[in-house]
Enzyme design. Structure first.
Site, mmCIF file in Angstrom:
data_model
loop_
_atom_site.group_PDB
_atom_site.id
_atom_site.type_symbol
_atom_site.label_atom_id
_atom_site.label_comp_id
_atom_site.label_asym_id
_atom_site.label_seq_id
_atom_site.Cartn_x
_atom_site.Cartn_y
_atom_site.Cartn_z
ATOM 1 N N HIS A 20 32.814 40.478 42.416
ATOM 2 C CA HIS A 20 31.919 39.845 43.166
ATOM 3 C C HIS A 20 31.639 38.371 42.759
ATOM 4 C CE1 HIS A 20 31.828 43.970 44.642
ATOM 5 N NE2 HIS A 20 31.765 44.368 43.434
ATOM 6 N N GLU A 26 25.072 43.443 40.426
ATOM 7 C CA GLU A 26 26.671 43.623 39.847
ATOM 8 C C GLU A 26 27.219 42.466 39.551
ATOM 9 O OE1 GLU A 26 29.186 45.792 42.399
ATOM 10 O OE2 GLU A 26 30.605 45.806 41.078
ATOM 11 N N HIS A 74 33.978 45.644 37.150
ATOM 12 C CA HIS A 74 32.898 46.128 38.238
ATOM 13 C C HIS A 74 31.835 47.129 37.638
ATOM 14 C CE1 HIS A 74 34.626 44.738 41.966
ATOM 15 N NE2 HIS A 74 35.721 44.520 40.948
ATOM 16 N N GLU A 106 34.846 50.452 36.186
ATOM 17 C CA GLU A 106 33.565 50.520 36.561
ATOM 18 C C GLU A 106 32.514 50.897 35.530
ATOM 19 O OE1 GLU A 106 31.921 49.888 39.651
ATOM 20 O OE2 GLU A 106 34.004 50.198 41.282
HETATM 21 ZN ZN LIG Z 1 32.115 46.280 42.493
#
Ligand SMILES: [Zn+2]
Length: 264
Positions: free
Chosen positions: A10, A24, A79, A144
């Site tokens: 992102h 995030e 992430h 993640e």
């Molecule tokens: Zn993400």
């Protein structure tokens, strides 16, 4: 020279997931930067590129194009999760492709290094049709790292010390994957850590940091996870020499704070 491409998920007008006053895109940038730092500082024979070094918009295609054009040996896309759950999971591409078994091996080494360093709850190694793992021409893994919208994980993600652990896990995992030699003369800078209290309740740890500050004792909270349970350690000093750590313990005792020493 091995080439490592670290993707900070992102950025810019795409904040990614959010929750508990966290975005995030900020967390992925902090982890990506630190991962590069660890690799540069601790290992030789490696060249590290990150997809962005600040808060800016980069399309998914631009990211994989950059890694492919550079000819990276491995890509890791960082992430943070959201939407119900807790802990850590990793992904590789779910389609058929050349070198899938090798990528699975790489995912495993990386996955285990990150779990070991962070103590995250293990949600397992998974496969998915994500752009970052599909369009990369080199072995690619997407991580993640905790759930931003889950209180227990958000508290961890608010701690710079914990983000460093996540980064270290990534760096050690990548180094293991690429068999990077450790730099000569690098010894762990900190051997002994003075801990003044370890709490299951974050508020208690914060209160102790405040009380210590009143005595001019600088402290930080180091979340320590074991078997999915988090303890907030209040760290009041890090030392290479045991004698110095003991001195700090006596000083703290003279102020009425019981402390103990842990090896790191
Ligand atoms: Zn993400």
């Amino acid at each position: 020279m091995k080439k490592v491409f670290i993707d900070a998920g992102h950025g810019g007008n795409d904040p990614g997931a959010s929750g508990h006053d966290l975005k995030e895109k900020d967390i992925t940038l902090a982890i990506a930067r630190q991962t590069k730092n660890y690799l540069d500082k601790m290992f030789s024979g490696v060249d590290v590129k990150v997809s962005r070094t600040k808060d800016r918009s980069v399309t998914l295609k631009e990211r994989t194009n950059a890694a492919n054009a550079w000819g990276a040996d491995v890509l890791v896309s960082i992430h943070v999760n959201a939407g119900g759950g807790r802990g850590f999971e990793s992904y590789m591409y779910n389609g058929a492709f050349k070198g899938k078994e090798k990528t699975r091996e790489i995912q495993k080494v990386l996955h285990e290094a990150i779990l070991e360093e962070t103590g995250f709850v293990n949600r397992g190694m998974k496969e998915q049709n994500f752009h970052m793992v599909r369009a990369s021409q080199m072995p690619a893994v997407l991580t993640e790292n905790g759930f931003i919208d889950r209180k227990e994980d958000a508290v961890l993600l608010k701690s710079a010390a914990f983000l460093n652990k996540i980064a270290k896990g990534h760096a050690v995992g990548i180094a293991n994957v690429l068999r990077l030699p450790k730099k000569q003369g690098i010894v762990s800078q900190v051997m002994y850590r003075v801990v003044t209290g370890s709490f299951e309740n974050y508020t208690y740890a914060k209160e102790l940091v405040r009380l210590l500050a009143k005595k001019d004792m600088e402290a930080f909270i180091d979340p320590h996870t074991s078997r999915g349970k988090t303890y907030y350690r209040v760290v009041t000093g890090s030392f290479q020499e045991l004698a110095n750590a003991k001195k700090r313990v006596s000083t703290l005792e003279s102020y009425g704070f019981d402390s103990f020493i842990v090896n790191v």
